[in-house]
Scaffold this motif. Structure first.
Motif, PDB file in Angstrom:
ATOM      1  N   ARG A 177       0.909  -0.582  -0.453  1.00  0.00           N
ATOM      2  CA  ARG A 177       0.179  -0.211   0.101  1.00  0.00           C
ATOM      3  C   ARG A 177       0.842   1.505   0.185  1.00  0.00           C
ATOM      4  O   ARG A 177       0.600   2.933  -0.706  1.00  0.00           O
ATOM      5  N   THR A 178       2.529   1.118   0.130  1.00  0.00           N
ATOM      6  CA  THR A 178       3.246   2.473   0.269  1.00  0.00           C
ATOM      7  C   THR A 178       3.810   2.556  -0.570  1.00  0.00           C
ATOM      8  O   THR A 178       4.675   3.302  -1.398  1.00  0.00           O
ATOM      9  N   MET A 179       3.587   1.007  -2.477  1.00  0.00           N
ATOM     10  CA  MET A 179       4.808   1.097  -3.460  1.00  0.00           C
ATOM     11  C   MET A 179       3.227   1.886  -4.119  1.00  0.00           C
ATOM     12  O   MET A 179       2.552   1.937  -4.279  1.00  0.00           O
ATOM     13  N   PRO A 180       4.151   1.931  -5.485  1.00  0.00           N
ATOM     14  CA  PRO A 180       3.392   2.292  -6.513  1.00  0.00           C
ATOM     15  C   PRO A 180       2.326   1.853  -7.348  1.00  0.00           C
ATOM     16  O   PRO A 180       3.011   0.887  -8.706  1.00  0.00           O
ATOM     17  N   VAL A 181       1.684   0.844  -6.592  1.00  0.00           N
ATOM     18  CA  VAL A 181       0.725  -0.140  -7.374  1.00  0.00           C
ATOM     19  C   VAL A 181      -0.185  -0.248  -7.540  1.00  0.00           C
ATOM     20  O   VAL A 181      -1.219   0.139  -5.957  1.00  0.00           O
TER      21      VAL A 181
END
Lengths: 333, 264
Positions: free
Chosen positions: B99-103
């Protein structure tokens, strides 16, 4: 200097509890900022807002120049996050985890693989490379977790209580790794309950309590703020602390600390007066405590904390708004 | 730097599918439940019950009629394993990192479903390949056979979404198993898959007939052996799509809401 992290007036309520109550924060690029506070102070909620996981009710924040609410994708591309619980896939090997997170950070297949090898080497993880991470020790997993958060070098790295539960050796190893990251130019926002950790790592410290900032400055600033020295009484039985504090009350604000009582000192005369006061109390039958040690010392961040928030750093407050992850009962499929 | 680091629904789902497939292939429990268990059940039940269920037919007839049910057994009983793993992802910190990644929010969940479908395909292939020498026959032609293979994959996807919904809402992996396993047991055995409807006790018959597992099994039989096909096929497709869309929508909503809450 430019700010890598800037937050202004952040508010976040869960039900009728305000986890953040107008919190402002700033981290200059290339520095380590320690975010300190007791359980429930709002540390994890602050991290969750700054890492785009939680939307603030009010206030604004930018990370690496991007607004966390309006440009979450850009923020996520520029940050790394290491939480309290190693956020890895237990069913994959250390190497596979690094490759996976590298790919998700949009490194190509070959680049992700190269970067994984490089990080394994740099963090002393080559022996663990082909083991499933569920089998690794706590310290090794934390180092791998840290490596996983920098597969693509972030502008800002968030470390949420990175050494909670680690043995002293693993903690020192992780501290070294964190210092190395700062040396490479990464801005680091670190939350911790360990004041010595903030003292050892942080360039500046922000102390928060009940969702607000109560003090900000370098560790030295903060220690100076509560005066030159403290008179500290260490007790065999901390339950005796209130009686000792009462006996010392005429000399100043004597507070109960985890291992005894602490009193702001004007100089050596405070020590003499304290010894006398304790003697008098004992003679009058008002005190039976066994005193293990009494002396003057430089204030620690614990003293700062106590003076500013009215309760010791490690005291249990409300339940901290926990991060999304909790220790898993099982591991990936 | 950040300009290139953008969420990519297709790319990230592929990466997450690769991860989920790797975990699936590595998991001995999944291997047993999806491939060994249906075969064992087919061999044991055929040996024990074929002559009772079809006194005039026998072993090959039991395999021929029962094969769709054995396929669904393999697909249904492996689904809770994935769901339990997803529940661990959600609570073990892995999801918190994603959730903290550009995904894209749903790439991880989509990856699990892609791997599940590949796993279902392996079940179909193994059960059919073993069933053929034991008496299973396609008598309708190539298109029937194609439909016979694809329909359980689609229904499996529906079950996957149901399992995902339970995974997102359950407090832990154990609860996921405790919720899904009885459901799958009822679905597969309280059906017309192994015993003709007329041989079931009277009160069970309407339940077995309405059971979506029965609906899919009847449609698979029609695709393999002929007879009226359109209606059973439409019913089976409707059930599969309804499960996928209904449970999928609820699961996605519950997943999105998780991020707004303070605690896991």
């Amino acid at each position: 200097m430019t700010a890598a992290v800037e937050a202004e007036g952040l508010v976040k309520a869960f039900g009728d509890r305000r986890a953040l109550d107008g919190l402002s924060l700033r981290a200059e690029a290339g520095t380590i900022v320690g975010l300190l506070g007791p359980n429930g102070a709002g540390k994890t909620t602050t991290i969750n807002v700054l890492t785009t996981v939680t939307r603030p009710d009010a206030g604004r924040a930018t990370v690496a120049g991007h607004d966390v609410v309006r440009e979450p994708a850009l923020v996520r591309a520029a940050i790394g996050v290491t939480g309290q619980f190693a956020a890895l896939d237990g069913g994959l090997t250390a190497r596979e985890n690094l490759v996976l997170f590298g790919r998700l950070m949009k490194l190509g297949r070959a680049a992700a693989s190269r970067r994984a090898d490089e990080l394994l080497e740099r963090f002393g993880l080559t022996e663990a490379a082909d083991q499933r991470t569920a089998m690794l020790s706590g310290g090794t997993r934390r180092r791998l977790d840290l490596a996983a958060s920098i597969t693509r070098e972030p502008a800002v790295l968030f470390l949420d209580e990175p050494t909670t539960g680690l043995d002293p050796r693993s903690r020192l190893a992780l501290w070294d790794a964190v210092r190395e990251l700062r040396a490479s130019g990464i801005t680091i926002l670190l939350t911790t309950q360990y004041l010595e950790e903030a003292d050892a790592l942080a360039d500046r410290i922000t102390i928060i309590d009940r969702g607000r900032v109560v003090a900000e400055g370098t560790a030295e600033d903060l220690k100076r703020r509560i005066g030159g020295t403290v008179c500290h009484v260490r007790l065999a039985d901390p339950a005796e602390a209130p009686a000792v504090a009462r006996a010392l009350a005429p000399l100043g604000v004597a507070s109960v600390v985890p291992d005894g009582v602490s009193l702001p000192a004007a100089g050596p005369q405070t020590l003499v007066a304290a010894v006398r006061a304790l003697d008098d109390a004992r003679a009058a039958g008002r005190l039976a405590a066994t005193i293990e040690d009494i002396g003057l010392r430089r204030p620690t961040l614990d003293d700062v904390f106590l003076a500013l928030t009215g309760h010791p750093a490690a005291a249990d407050g409300d339940d901290e708004a926990a991060p999304l992850g909790r220790p898993a009962a099982g591991v990936g499929a | 730097m950040s300009a290139a680091v953008r969420p990519s629904l297709v790319g990230d789902t592929l990466v997450m599918s690769g991860r989920a497939l790797r975990l699936t292939m590595r998991d001995p429990v999944t291997f047993v439940l999806s491939l060994i268990f249906p075969l064992l059940l087919m061999l044991l039940m055929t040996a024990s019950f074929a002559k009772i269920v079809y006194p005039t037919g026998g072993y090959s007839e039991f395999v021929d009629v029962g094969l769709p049910a054995f396929i669904l057994v393999g697909i249904a009983f492996a689904a809770p394993v994935t769901a339990a793993a997803t529940a661990s992802d959600l609570r073990g910190g892995f999801d918190a990192r994603i959730r903290t990644m550009p995904v894209p929010t749903l790439a991880a969940l989509a990856g699990r479903l892609v791997a599940d479908t590949a796993r279902s395909a392996a079940t179909v292939a193994v059960v059919v390949l073993v069933g053929l020498p034991l008496g299973f026959r396609f008598t309708v032609g190539p298109w029937g056979a194609v439909g016979f293979v694809l329909l359980p994959l689609l229904f499996g996807l529906g079950l996957g979404f149901l399992a995902l919904l339970v995974a997102v809402r359950a407090p832990d992996a154990e609860t996921v198993n405790a919720t899904l396993n009885p459901l799958m047991l009822l679905g597969t055995f309280l059906s017309t898959g192994l015993v003709p409807k007329s041989d079931l006790p009277g009160w069970v018959q309407p339940v077995a007939e309405a059971n979506p597992f029965s609906v899919v099994i009847e449609a698979m039989r029609a695709l393999a052996h002929g007879g009226p096909t359109t209606r059973p096929l439409l019913e089976a497709l409707a059930w599969s799509v309804a499960l996928a869309v209904g449970c999928g929508a609820l699961a996605v909503r519950a997943y999105r809401r998780r991020s707004a809450r303070p605690a896991g």
